[in-house]
Write a protein that holds these residues in place. Sequence first.
Motif, PDB file in Angstrom:
ATOM      1  N   THR A 255      82.252  46.825  33.151  1.00 55.45           N
ATOM      2  CA  THR A 255      81.692  47.082  32.008  1.00 55.45           C
ATOM      3  C   THR A 255      80.784  46.255  31.539  1.00 55.45           C
ATOM      4  N   ILE A 256      81.020  44.994  31.482  1.00 56.64           N
ATOM      5  CA  ILE A 256      80.115  43.892  30.875  1.00 56.64           C
ATOM      6  C   ILE A 256      78.665  43.722  31.867  1.00 56.64           C
ATOM      7  N   VAL A 257      78.788  43.987  33.096  1.00 53.76           N
ATOM      8  CA  VAL A 257      77.879  44.172  33.967  1.00 53.76           C
ATOM      9  C   VAL A 257      76.844  45.459  33.660  1.00 53.76           C
ATOM     10  N   TRP A 258      77.656  46.233  33.435  1.00 57.15           N
ATOM     11  CA  TRP A 258      76.679  47.642  33.050  1.00 57.15           C
ATOM     12  C   TRP A 258      76.156  47.501  31.897  1.00 57.15           C
ATOM     13  N   ALA A 259      76.714  47.042  30.791  1.00 52.89           N
ATOM     14  CA  ALA A 259      76.107  46.968  29.329  1.00 52.89           C
ATOM     15  C   ALA A 259      74.914  45.504  29.649  1.00 52.89           C
ATOM     16  N   SER A 260      75.065  44.931  30.792  1.00 53.95           N
ATOM     17  CA  SER A 260      73.640  43.746  30.655  1.00 53.95           C
ATOM     18  C   SER A 260      72.641  44.492  31.762  1.00 53.95           C
ATOM     19  N   PHE A 261      73.046  45.014  32.933  1.00 54.70           N
ATOM     20  CA  PHE A 261      72.040  45.215  33.792  1.00 54.70           C
ATOM     21  C   PHE A 261      72.412  46.946  34.519  1.00 54.70           C
ATOM     22  N   GLU A 264      70.045  53.124  32.553  1.00 55.68           N
ATOM     23  CA  GLU A 264      69.871  53.323  31.167  1.00 55.68           C
ATOM     24  C   GLU A 264      70.829  54.668  30.788  1.00 55.68           C
ATOM     25  N   PHE A 265      71.115  55.341  31.599  1.00 53.50           N
ATOM     26  CA  PHE A 265      72.102  56.146  31.321  1.00 53.50           C
ATOM     27  C   PHE A 265      73.520  55.493  30.948  1.00 53.50           C
ATOM     28  N   GLY A 266      74.008  55.929  29.514  1.00 49.64           N
ATOM     29  CA  GLY A 266      75.252  55.462  29.274  1.00 49.64           C
ATOM     30  C   GLY A 266      75.055  53.836  28.855  1.00 49.64           C
ATOM     31  N   ARG A 267      74.026  53.192  29.118  1.00 54.16           N
ATOM     32  CA  ARG A 267      74.248  51.672  28.536  1.00 54.16           C
ATOM     33  C   ARG A 267      74.244  51.725  27.277  1.00 54.16           C
ATOM     34  N   PRO A 268      73.452  52.323  26.335  1.00 57.74           N
ATOM     35  CA  PRO A 268      73.615  51.942  24.875  1.00 57.74           C
ATOM     36  C   PRO A 268      75.042  52.240  24.430  1.00 57.74           C
ATOM     37  N   TRP A 269      75.655  53.424  25.130  1.00 54.91           N
ATOM     38  CA  TRP A 269      77.215  53.550  24.345  1.00 54.91           C
ATOM     39  C   TRP A 269      77.904  52.403  24.941  1.00 54.91           C
ATOM     40  N   VAL A 270      77.732  51.974  26.086  1.00 52.86           N
ATOM     41  CA  VAL A 270      78.310  50.746  26.546  1.00 52.86           C
ATOM     42  C   VAL A 270      78.319  49.426  25.927  1.00 52.86           C
ATOM     43  N   ARG A 271      77.416  49.184  25.444  1.00 56.08           N
ATOM     44  CA  ARG A 271      76.861  48.139  24.646  1.00 56.08           C
ATOM     45  C   ARG A 271      77.474  48.262  23.128  1.00 56.08           C
ATOM     46  N   ARG A 272      77.773  49.430  22.788  1.00 56.97           N
ATOM     47  CA  ARG A 272      78.587  49.491  21.527  1.00 56.97           C
ATOM     48  C   ARG A 272      80.050  48.973  21.614  1.00 56.97           C
ATOM     49  N   ILE A 273      80.458  48.882  23.048  1.00 57.91           N
ATOM     50  CA  ILE A 273      82.027  48.359  23.154  1.00 57.91           C
ATOM     51  C   ILE A 273      81.981  46.804  23.507  1.00 57.91           C
ATOM     52  N   VAL A 274      80.759  46.387  24.377  1.00 53.09           N
ATOM     53  CA  VAL A 274      80.917  45.152  24.702  1.00 53.09           C
ATOM     54  C   VAL A 274      79.986  44.394  23.745  1.00 53.09           C
ATOM     55  N   PRO A 275      80.551  43.117  23.218  1.00 57.17           N
ATOM     56  CA  PRO A 275      80.013  42.380  22.276  1.00 57.17           C
ATOM     57  C   PRO A 275      78.549  41.887  22.688  1.00 57.17           C
TER      58      PRO A 275
END
Length: 450
Positions: A255-261, A264-275
């Motif tokens: 999850t953290i890796v997805w939020a970082s790298f 684009e698909f789904g990354r903004p949503w994941v970044r709402r979860i990961v600090p």
Amino acid sequence: MLARKYKLPNLSWRGTWQWAQLALLIFPLFPALGAVSLFLLAVATCWRAYHQMIHSPVNWGLGFLSLWLLVTSGFAFQPSEAFLGLANLLPFFILFAAFSVLIQTPAQLRRLAWILVIPSLPVVILGFGQIFWGWATPAFWQNVSGWVLEAHGNPLGRMASVFMYTNILAAYLQIVLILGLGLWIETFQAWQQGGNRLQDKQLLFLSVAVPGNAIALFLTSSRNAWGIAGLACLAFALYLGWRWIVLAVTAAASTIVWASFGPEFGRPWVRRIVPAFFWARLSDQMYPNRPVATLRTTLWQFAWNMTLERPWMGWGLRNFTPLYETKMHLWRGHPHSLLLMLSAETGIPATLLFCGIVGWILAQGVLLLGHWSDIESIKDGTQWYQDQLIFFTYIIAFGGCVLFNLADVTLFDLRVNTLGWLLLSAICGVVYRYRDMLRLHRLEKSPNCD
């Protein structure tokens, strides 16, 4: 089983071992006093065990490497810097040779782990005071202790505690965190089977120290150490068969890796979860628009170009800094990779020899771990398991040191450099003690053996 005669260390070394424990206990907080004690201990041990040491192939390899480094220093770009750089390696070869004789049993590994974890608690407390309350030491304190506490960290906002820089603290914390985690697992499992008062106190201490080290490691903002700590937790979970922890660590890391790298698909949503503290730091968006000369990729490329220009002898130890400063007009103490630094400064042959020695010891340790039942009777359930666990912990802790130095250099810090060599010597000492059993095991498994 033949292994029983190897169960206890040589009693004649007991006084030296007690001296070593005291020196290591004070070492993190009083490095000068601890270093002098360890050096005297190493010299005394080498003098006493000289005949044993000269029969070690590893020591012969380190001796040959020492001679080669002396030769290359004479041909360095700046020989004076190169000869000074030998102080970061040659004394530690002696320390390694001494402690590989002194430490040879799982009981000593366990005791040493406690000795290293205990002082980490005051180190962390000082770090919390530094970050949250702006604690700082007076000017004269550095002359007394050998370290200085800078208010709010170094660099600002990142915990450094009693170390000169936050990355050095991170390297120290990942070692004691892994050792503390191994001790906590061992103590917790023994406590579950009916612990005594001593185990209650030990478990309480570790239940404070281990999370404290983990929080402090988080506050260093070291991406390198974060990743290694996660891998260490995963290694323990796999070793213990705790599948739910494996799934949890894997899911969290993904999850953290997805939020970082991630895409684009789904990354903004994941970044709402990961600090944002995690993904912004990992993706380097926390410190945008940094000068190209400060980036690790630039440092690595420069070091590799140095290697290509002088692949055999290198440019000399400590010569990366003046060469980089001349070219980039920026001071950098090292190229943020021990492997690239050694190849650039000592040449490819010396680097391969160094890596070969370290790799051989680590490989022998892994091999020994797989044949642990030939060392201690598996019927001795709890003790057999605990001894195997503490040896596994040391392999993971030193493996973390290796990984950390792939993207950084801890060679220049006396305390962290000492701990790295200490872990390696402890692994080597146990391998030395039980190598006869390994040979016997190989003979028994040989198809030609009747």
